[in-house]
Design a protein around this motif. Structure first.
Motif, PDB file in Angstrom:
ATOM      1  N   PHE A  91       0.666 -10.826  -2.104  1.00  0.00           N
ATOM      2  CA  PHE A  91      -0.321  -9.764  -2.275  1.00  0.00           C
ATOM      3  C   PHE A  91      -1.233 -10.039  -3.466  1.00  0.00           C
ATOM      4  CE2 PHE A  91       2.997  -7.024  -0.081  1.00  0.00           C
ATOM      5  CZ  PHE A  91       2.325  -7.034   1.130  1.00  0.00           C
ATOM      6  N   THR A  95      -5.292 -10.451  -2.752  1.00  0.00           N
ATOM      7  CA  THR A  95      -6.228  -9.478  -3.325  1.00  0.00           C
ATOM      8  C   THR A  95      -6.923  -9.983  -4.584  1.00  0.00           C
ATOM      9  OG1 THR A  95      -4.513  -8.418  -4.694  1.00  0.00           O
ATOM     10  CG2 THR A  95      -4.803  -7.592  -2.433  1.00  0.00           C
ATOM     11  N   GLU A 253       3.243  -3.486   2.945  1.00  0.00           N
ATOM     12  CA  GLU A 253       1.845  -3.923   3.003  1.00  0.00           C
ATOM     13  C   GLU A 253       0.906  -2.765   2.717  1.00  0.00           C
ATOM     14  OE1 GLU A 253      -1.079  -6.557   5.926  1.00  0.00           O
ATOM     15  OE2 GLU A 253       0.794  -5.755   6.715  1.00  0.00           O
ATOM     16  N   LEU A 257      -1.587  -2.786  -0.552  1.00  0.00           N
ATOM     17  CA  LEU A 257      -3.024  -2.796  -0.295  1.00  0.00           C
ATOM     18  C   LEU A 257      -3.697  -1.519  -0.773  1.00  0.00           C
ATOM     19  CD1 LEU A 257      -3.193  -4.420   3.260  1.00  0.00           C
ATOM     20  CD2 LEU A 257      -3.800  -5.463   1.067  1.00  0.00           C
ATOM     21  N   SER A 269     -12.905  -3.705  -0.132  1.00  0.00           N
ATOM     22  CA  SER A 269     -11.700  -3.201   0.514  1.00  0.00           C
ATOM     23  C   SER A 269     -11.876  -3.130   2.029  1.00  0.00           C
ATOM     24  CB  SER A 269     -11.350  -1.819  -0.031  1.00  0.00           C
ATOM     25  OG  SER A 269     -11.122  -1.866  -1.428  1.00  0.00           O
ATOM     26  N   ALA A 273      -9.695  -5.269   4.726  1.00  0.00           N
ATOM     27  CA  ALA A 273      -8.926  -4.603   5.776  1.00  0.00           C
ATOM     28  C   ALA A 273      -9.320  -5.120   7.151  1.00  0.00           C
ATOM     29  CB  ALA A 273      -9.128  -3.093   5.690  1.00  0.00           C
TER      30      ALA A 273
END
Length: 305
Positions: A91, A95, A253, A257, A269, A273
């Motif tokens: 993650f 990100t 997740e 997120l 974002s 997604a």
């Protein structure tokens, strides 16, 4: 003459518990008999207790705390902790470190007011360095910053506990909500309410509902815990009015997120997604709610007031 046996009507159970992982737990179970629902409850709670002893930052003898007491040393860890660290690294990379396990250090710096620029800069420099090396079940920490995996460990625990309940014989459906992290497992769709940003109230109606099946929903923002989300790149608090809900295949997740999407700009974002399979996002707090097509597909039509 032997009469055919008729199918038994499934039993439904709703249970609410306080003080679970520092928050409230609500579970809905559907199963063949009361006995199987009893067994599912026991399995769920046993899995919660087991994983809390691994991941907790509040239990002095948790496996995570024992690991953090040995920076710079190779430590053999359990498969569960190794999996959590591997998820966290994924993650972070995905990100661009908007999700960061050392962000709790920033919250502590800001606890008594805005920190001195020099002190904040030193922490941010440490946060830019590798936090650990994971080689199979061997972990070596490279930082003395406090690591806190709450931004996705609660989701991971919710996933595992829901699965433990569902695997109990005779169980047909599980809906588990731990502090706003919701995981569903079963054949039918369920509706999950999403609250608007702002002060909480026990009788507050959801702003909207999404329909999920074998999916999860998690929300991040300042409403539930006050100012606790910080941008790992700048060290500054994220926008206080923003709340982000994520629909994803798992709670882990969705949890990670939703935290990262509170840090990233809305356009970033939404684009991220859209690039991830099975991920929907709803961003509240601006002039207009923003969501991607996957979220909109699952959102129920709003009922006029």
């Amino acid at each position: 003459m032997k009469w055919p046996s008729l199918p038994t009507r499934p039993r439904r159970r709703l249970r609410r518990l306080e003080g679970v992982l520092g928050t409230a737990l609500e579970v809905q179970l559907l199963g063949d008999t009361a006995t199987c629902l009893d067994a599912a409850e026991r399995a769920l709670l046993a899995e919660l207790d087991r994983l809390e002893l691994i991941f907790s930052r509040f239990l002095p003898d948790s496996e995570l705390n024992r690991l953090q007491a040995r920076p710079g040393q190779p430590v053999q860890v359990s498969p569960d902790l190794a999996a959590l660290l591997d998820q966290a690294q994924h993650f972070m990379t995905l990100t661009g470190s908007a999700f960061h396990p050392a962000s709790d250090t920033l919250a502590k710096l800001w606890a008594s007011g805005e920190p001195e620029p020099g002190e904040l800069g030193r922490v941010l420099e440490q946060m830019r360095r590798p936090l650990w090396t994971l080689d199979g079940d061997q972990v070596t920490l490279h930082t003395d910053l406090g690591l806190n995996f709450n931004a996705h460990a609660k989701g991971h625990i919710t996933d595992q506990a829901a699965q433990a309940a569902f695997e109990s014989p005779g169980v047909r459906e599980v809906v588990l909500n731990i502090g706003g992290d919701v995981r569903h497992i079963g054949r039918k769709t369920v509706q999950v309410g999403v609250e608007a940003p702002g002060e909480l109230a026990d009788n507050r109606e959801p702003l909207l509902f999404v329909r999920i099946q074998n999916q999860a929903v998690a929300t991040s923002g300042h409403a539930h815990r006050g100012a606790h989300l910080f941008d790992p790149h700048t060290g500054q608090p994220t926008a206080a009015a923003r709340a982000v809900s994520v629909l994803a295949p798992t709670c882990a997740e969705a949890d990670a997120l939703s935290t990262a999407f509170c840090v990233l700009q809305p356009d970033e974002s939404l684009a991220m997604a859209d690039a991830l399979p099975g991920v929907g996002v709803l961003i509240l707090g601006g002039l207009q709610p923003r969501s991607n097509a996957f979220w909109q597909h699952h959102q129920l039509p709003l009922t006029p007031l």
